[in-house]
Design an enzyme around this catalytic site. Structure first.
Site, PDB file in Angstrom:
ATOM      1  N   LYS A  78     -39.038 -14.727  21.721  1.00 38.30           N
ATOM      2  CA  LYS A  78     -37.933 -14.715  22.695  1.00 38.30           C
ATOM      3  C   LYS A  78     -36.956 -13.603  22.321  1.00 38.30           C
ATOM      4  O   LYS A  78     -36.403 -13.599  21.201  1.00 38.30           O
ATOM      5  CB  LYS A  78     -37.249 -16.079  22.659  1.00 38.30           C
ATOM      6  CG  LYS A  78     -36.176 -16.288  23.686  1.00 38.30           C
ATOM      7  CD  LYS A  78     -35.565 -17.671  23.475  1.00 38.30           C
ATOM      8  CE  LYS A  78     -34.486 -17.989  24.454  1.00 38.30           C
ATOM      9  NZ  LYS A  78     -33.764 -19.209  24.054  1.00 38.30           N
TER      10      LYS A  78
HETATM   11  O1  G3P Z   1     -30.978 -21.679  25.053  1.00 40.20           O
HETATM   12  C1  G3P Z   1     -29.592 -21.812  25.300  1.00 40.20           C
HETATM   13  C2  G3P Z   1     -29.247 -21.369  26.691  1.00 40.20           C
HETATM   14  O2  G3P Z   1     -29.887 -22.165  27.650  1.00 40.20           O
HETATM   15  C3  G3P Z   1     -27.768 -21.261  26.866  1.00 40.20           C
HETATM   16  O3  G3P Z   1     -27.136 -22.406  27.277  1.00 40.20           O
HETATM   17  O4  G3P Z   1     -25.182 -23.778  27.860  1.00 40.20           O
HETATM   18  O5  G3P Z   1     -25.073 -22.237  25.864  1.00 40.20           O
HETATM   19  O6  G3P Z   1     -25.047 -21.321  28.163  1.00 40.20           O
HETATM   20  P1  G3P Z   1     -25.514 -22.434  27.297  1.00 40.20           P
END
Ligand code: G3P
Length: 213
Positions: free
Chosen positions: A83
């Protein structure tokens, strides 16, 4: 529609698997730190738990650094995808890894232009972030609509759109409406999706009536 658990916590992954909702798993350096686990040990355990893609992120910033680390991560289990954040170095690395038969996911995608470049580079998966766009008052779901429209114009694009930064059950429903290949979601959003006040009050009423029988 695929559900990728957005967590490095094996308890979350087991709980989602028990519901048939662990088509894959996505991790990032923040989630690994939060789990308190050794990176390799955590990824290998997760890769045994699910048969689908397990996204693991190298921290290299140059093409060479990403490639070096990415090849190591890909060697940890057959279902590990590398990733990589969308940068010039990241795109170059994805292009090289593709030629080596190593699958990758391009992440931190915030524009249709980035999504187009990711598909051209040969990413197996893209992770466009909706919640973080909402955070800055830009409708995150518009990005998914744009990407879905663009990719649908070119049937030869094989890159899967796995919507990330999903915070609410509405994000999941809207991603499905746009035909996204999947979502990455924290377990708490899965729980939120199950809930409806009318389900709760309906159960309460049935039980109350049953007790009067
Ligand atoms: O893998 C984490 C990504 O989905 C980010 O999520 O909620 O930190 O923006 P968030």
């Amino acid at each position: 529609m695929k559900f990728f658990v957005d967590s490095a916590d094996v308890n979350d992954i087991k709980a989602a698997k028990a519901l048939g909702l662990a088509d894959g798993v996505t991790t990032n350096p923040t989630l690994i730190r939060r789990s308190g686990r050794d990176f390799k040990e955590a990824i290998q355990e997760i890769a045994e738990l699910v048969s689908g893609p397990v996204l693991a992120e190298p921290v290299g910033e140059t093409t060479e650094g990403i490639l070096k680390e990415g090849r190591i991560l890909a060697g940890w289990a057959p279902n590990v995808y590398v990733k990589i954040p969308l940068t010039k170095a990241g795109l170059e690395a994805v292009h090289v890894l593709r030629q080596e038969g190593i699958k990758s996911a391009l992440t931190l995608i915030f524009s249709p232009a980035q999504a187009l470049l990711a598909a051209k580079a040969g990413a197996s998966i893209i992770c466009p972030f909706v919640g973080r766009l909402d955070d800055i008052a830009q409708p995150g779901m518009d990005l998914i609509s744009d990407i879905a429209h663009i990719y649908s114009q070119y049937p030869d694009i094989e890159t899967e759109v796995i919507v990330a930064s999903v915070r609410t059950s509405n994000h999941v429903v809207e991603a499905a409406e746009y035909g996204a290949d999947g979502v990455t979601l924290p377990f708490k959003v899965i729980t939120q999706m199950m809930k409806h006040p009318l389900t709760d009050s309906g159960i309460e009423q049935f039980l109350a009536d049953w007790n009067k029988v």
